[in-house]
Scaffold this motif. Structure first.
Motif, PDB file in Angstrom:
ATOM      1  N   LYS A   1       0.807  -1.222   0.000  1.00 53.30           N
ATOM      2  CA  LYS A   1       0.000   0.000   0.000  1.00 53.30           C
ATOM      3  C   LYS A   1       0.842   1.275   0.000  1.00 53.30           C
ATOM      4  O   LYS A   1       0.354   2.338  -0.378  1.00 53.30           O
ATOM      5  CB  LYS A   1      -0.950   0.014   1.192  1.00 53.30           C
ATOM      6  CG  LYS A   1      -0.285   0.033   2.539  1.00 53.30           C
ATOM      7  CD  LYS A   1      -1.299  -0.018   3.673  1.00 53.30           C
ATOM      8  CE  LYS A   1      -0.634  -0.064   5.042  1.00 53.30           C
ATOM      9  NZ  LYS A   1       0.191   1.112   5.331  1.00 53.30           N
ATOM     10  N   ASP A   2       2.106   1.201   0.417  1.00 53.94           N
ATOM     11  CA  ASP A   2       2.987   2.367   0.373  1.00 53.94           C
ATOM     12  C   ASP A   2       3.710   2.483  -0.963  1.00 53.94           C
ATOM     13  O   ASP A   2       4.687   3.225  -1.088  1.00 53.94           O
ATOM     14  CB  ASP A   2       4.009   2.314   1.514  1.00 53.94           C
ATOM     15  CG  ASP A   2       3.381   2.649   2.859  1.00 53.94           C
ATOM     16  OD1 ASP A   2       2.354   3.365   2.864  1.00 53.94           O
ATOM     17  OD2 ASP A   2       3.899   2.212   3.893  1.00 53.94           O
ATOM     18  N   ASP A   3       3.209   1.742  -1.952  1.00 57.46           N
ATOM     19  CA  ASP A   3       3.709   1.813  -3.330  1.00 57.46           C
ATOM     20  C   ASP A   3       5.106   1.217  -3.476  1.00 57.46           C
ATOM     21  O   ASP A   3       6.022   1.841  -4.012  1.00 57.46           O
ATOM     22  CB  ASP A   3       3.676   3.249  -3.864  1.00 57.46           C
ATOM     23  CG  ASP A   3       3.798   3.305  -5.393  1.00 57.46           C
ATOM     24  OD1 ASP A   3       3.769   2.234  -6.018  1.00 57.46           O
ATOM     25  OD2 ASP A   3       3.927   4.410  -5.931  1.00 57.46           O
ATOM     26  N   ARG A  10      11.543   4.223  -6.825  1.00 56.54           N
ATOM     27  CA  ARG A  10      10.770   4.930  -5.792  1.00 56.54           C
ATOM     28  C   ARG A  10      11.694   5.652  -4.814  1.00 56.54           C
ATOM     29  O   ARG A  10      11.445   6.803  -4.431  1.00 56.54           O
ATOM     30  CB  ARG A  10       9.894   3.921  -5.032  1.00 56.54           C
ATOM     31  CG  ARG A  10       8.671   3.497  -5.791  1.00 56.54           C
ATOM     32  CD  ARG A  10       7.543   4.496  -5.670  1.00 56.54           C
ATOM     33  NE  ARG A  10       6.988   4.479  -4.323  1.00 56.54           N
ATOM     34  CZ  ARG A  10       7.133   5.442  -3.430  1.00 56.54           C
ATOM     35  NH1 ARG A  10       7.808   6.547  -3.720  1.00 56.54           N
ATOM     36  NH2 ARG A  10       6.584   5.333  -2.218  1.00 56.54           N
ATOM     37  N   SER A  63      -8.487   2.993  -0.939  1.00 55.79           N
ATOM     38  CA  SER A  63      -7.229   3.351  -1.576  1.00 55.79           C
ATOM     39  C   SER A  63      -7.371   4.773  -2.116  1.00 55.79           C
ATOM     40  O   SER A  63      -8.315   5.069  -2.839  1.00 55.79           O
ATOM     41  CB  SER A  63      -6.924   2.374  -2.712  1.00 55.79           C
ATOM     42  OG  SER A  63      -5.762   2.768  -3.399  1.00 55.79           O
ATOM     43  N   ASP A 115      -5.046   8.754  -2.980  1.00 52.49           N
ATOM     44  CA  ASP A 115      -3.806   9.518  -3.073  1.00 52.49           C
ATOM     45  C   ASP A 115      -3.651  10.339  -1.796  1.00 52.49           C
ATOM     46  O   ASP A 115      -4.511  11.155  -1.458  1.00 52.49           O
ATOM     47  CB  ASP A 115      -3.858  10.438  -4.294  1.00 52.49           C
ATOM     48  CG  ASP A 115      -2.506  11.028  -4.649  1.00 52.49           C
ATOM     49  OD1 ASP A 115      -1.720  11.284  -3.717  1.00 52.49           O
ATOM     50  OD2 ASP A 115      -2.250  11.239  -5.848  1.00 52.49           O
ATOM     51  N   LYS A 116      -2.523  10.127  -1.104  1.00 54.71           N
ATOM     52  CA  LYS A 116      -2.345  10.747   0.212  1.00 54.71           C
ATOM     53  C   LYS A 116      -2.209  12.267   0.148  1.00 54.71           C
ATOM     54  O   LYS A 116      -2.353  12.942   1.179  1.00 54.71           O
ATOM     55  CB  LYS A 116      -1.124  10.137   0.916  1.00 54.71           C
ATOM     56  CG  LYS A 116      -1.217   8.621   1.102  1.00 54.71           C
ATOM     57  CD  LYS A 116      -2.474   8.215   1.844  1.00 54.71           C
ATOM     58  CE  LYS A 116      -2.559   6.719   2.093  1.00 54.71           C
ATOM     59  NZ  LYS A 116      -2.779   5.920   0.879  1.00 54.71           N
ATOM     60  N   LYS A 117      -1.959  12.816  -1.032  1.00 50.96           N
ATOM     61  CA  LYS A 117      -1.898  14.275  -1.100  1.00 50.96           C
ATOM     62  C   LYS A 117      -3.274  14.904  -0.883  1.00 50.96           C
ATOM     63  O   LYS A 117      -3.384  16.126  -0.784  1.00 50.96           O
ATOM     64  CB  LYS A 117      -1.282  14.752  -2.416  1.00 50.96           C
ATOM     65  CG  LYS A 117      -2.124  14.580  -3.664  1.00 50.96           C
ATOM     66  CD  LYS A 117      -1.434  15.267  -4.852  1.00 50.96           C
ATOM     67  CE  LYS A 117      -2.238  15.128  -6.137  1.00 50.96           C
ATOM     68  NZ  LYS A 117      -1.999  13.856  -6.808  1.00 50.96           N
ATOM     69  N   PHE A 148       2.891   9.974   6.228  1.00 46.52           N
ATOM     70  CA  PHE A 148       3.171   9.120   5.064  1.00 46.52           C
ATOM     71  C   PHE A 148       4.547   9.490   4.493  1.00 46.52           C
ATOM     72  O   PHE A 148       4.658  10.037   3.400  1.00 46.52           O
ATOM     73  CB  PHE A 148       2.069   9.270   4.018  1.00 46.52           C
ATOM     74  CG  PHE A 148       0.708   8.929   4.529  1.00 46.52           C
ATOM     75  CD1 PHE A 148       0.340   7.613   4.766  1.00 46.52           C
ATOM     76  CD2 PHE A 148      -0.232   9.923   4.797  1.00 46.52           C
ATOM     77  CE1 PHE A 148      -0.915   7.288   5.255  1.00 46.52           C
ATOM     78  CE2 PHE A 148      -1.495   9.619   5.279  1.00 46.52           C
ATOM     79  CZ  PHE A 148      -1.838   8.291   5.511  1.00 46.52           C
ATOM     80  N   ASN A 160       6.990   8.020   3.139  1.00 46.67           N
ATOM     81  CA  ASN A 160       7.508   7.443   1.899  1.00 46.67           C
ATOM     82  C   ASN A 160       6.550   7.625   0.722  1.00 46.67           C
ATOM     83  O   ASN A 160       6.702   6.971  -0.314  1.00 46.67           O
ATOM     84  CB  ASN A 160       7.805   5.954   2.092  1.00 46.67           C
ATOM     85  CG  ASN A 160       8.918   5.726   3.096  1.00 46.67           C
ATOM     86  OD1 ASN A 160      10.017   6.230   2.938  1.00 46.67           O
ATOM     87  ND2 ASN A 160       8.627   4.982   4.154  1.00 46.67           N
ATOM     88  N   ASP A 161       5.585   8.526   0.891  1.00 46.00           N
ATOM     89  CA  ASP A 161       4.627   8.749  -0.190  1.00 46.00           C
ATOM     90  C   ASP A 161       5.298   9.476  -1.366  1.00 46.00           C
ATOM     91  O   ASP A 161       6.173  10.322  -1.148  1.00 46.00           O
ATOM     92  CB  ASP A 161       3.451   9.585   0.321  1.00 46.00           C
ATOM     93  CG  ASP A 161       2.308   9.613  -0.670  1.00 46.00           C
ATOM     94  OD1 ASP A 161       1.560   8.626  -0.725  1.00 46.00           O
ATOM     95  OD2 ASP A 161       2.181  10.617  -1.409  1.00 46.00           O
TER      96      ASP A 161
END
Length: 338
Positions: A54-56, A131, A262, A264-266, A294, A296-297
């Motif tokens: 989930k953290d991509d 990443r 799910s 986008d954390k922004k 977050f 490591n986003d």
């Protein structure tokens, strides 16, 4: 001649990809990327598999997404360790990043670089290293890794998203738009690439074109937080901060069953920015704080966490000042006790 660690005839090899809830042998696999309603025969399934964290980040598993990944055909040395299972090495490296100390990122990069030297064709090494380079703002190096990752797993849509984002940062606008559109093509069931296309056109002043992509995303998933974020951003660009604030406030980040959606954390960053504009500084502080959790986003590939921390601290001061002002006003209107 490079050894391939896994013969993954995987989820990534299907034409239409989507996060899906699949049932295999009466067990649910919520993080699989699979074609919508795509069924498959498990008899010829390979011994190794990939899953999306989930953290991509990309992790590895054994057959049918369970157990340890299979051992490598060879080995490599890192420090005093001899690594015989690159899949497990990849997983341990990402666990170190997610659960270790904040200053572990440099060590994580070194471990992934060692993995790439051993097997340059191993998709998780390439994707995860891309990443990490992004988070370190080493954009050109990140682009190289994602290009290699794309060559290994050409059907995985998120790789195209990262290439597009990095291309925007490095002012390769045409290549960015092309890769956003390729991401949509690779996974027509996901809204992220459409929202990012809308973001691009918002930032370049083409609001009507942005609205076109937002409406396409709306048809895919009406209640998606990402879609709501897109429409809120459109209102922000128009200066309609109160409307944007209402959109954010009314957007649920959980399902009816209470499960995390799910998204986008922004979302938290723009909610905080909007809340500040309408003087709801408590919400602004809260949302900036969530954004900072977050670490490591992908958002932090372009915006420093120090900038967000400063904005949170400013919002906190304004919130405290506003509370003090309200308390003083209440004291002034309170009649004396008789």
């Amino acid at each position: 001649m490079f050894h391939r660690l896994f013969t993954f005839a995987l989820l990534f090899l299907f034409p239409n990809l989507v996060f899906a809830q699949k049932l295999i042998g009466n067990k649910e696999y919520p993080e699989l990327l699979w074609g919508k309603d795509e069924e498959f025969d498990t008899r010829d399934f390979p011994n190794g598999s990939f899953i999306y964290h989930k953290d991509d980040f990309i992790l590895t598993r054994g057959k049918l997404y369970t157990g340890e990944p299979p051992k490598s055909n060879g080995s490599f040395v890192y420090g005093t360790e001899t690594i015989t299972n690159s899949g497990k090495w990849n997983n341990d490296t990402i666990e170190l990043l997610l659960n270790g100390k904040a200053n572990q990122r440099g060590e994580v990069i070194k471990r992934l670089e060692a993995g790439v030297r051993f097997d340059p064709q191993f998709f998780p090494f390439r994707y995860n290293l891309g990443r990490l380079y992004s988070l370190e703002m080493k954009y050109e190096k990140a682009l190289v890794e994602f290009e290699y990752a794309k060559a290994e797993m050409p059907e995985y849509y998120k790789t195209y998203l990262h290439i597009a984002i990095l291309s925007e940062i490095t002012r390769q606008t045409y290549y960015a738009i092309m890769n956003y559109k390729l991401a949509v093509e690779k996974n027509p069931y996901d809204t992220e690439a459409l929202i990012r296309l809308a973001d691009h056109y918002l930032e370049t002043g083409l609001k009507n074109r942005a609205l076109l992509y937002l409406n396409k995303a709306l048809k895919i998933e009406e209640e998606s937080p990402n879609v709501k974020l897109g429409f809120a951003r459109l209102e922000m660009e128009k200066g309609n901060y109160h409307i944007a604030y209402k959109i954010f406030n009314r957007t649920s980040l959980t399902t009816g069953e209470g499960k995390q959606k799910s998204y986008d954390k922004k979302f938290h960053y723009y909610f905080a920015e909007t809340a500040s504009k309408v003087t709801d500084y408590e919400t602004a502080e809260e949302q900036y704080t969530k954004m900072l959790s977050f670490t490591n986003d992908p958002f932090f590939a372009t915006v420093s966490s120090k900038v967000i921390a400063r904005r949170r601290d400013i919002a906190k001061k304004f919130a405290e000042a506003k509370r003090t002002q309200l308390d003083d006003s209440e004291e002034e209107v309170t009649p004396p006790n008789e």
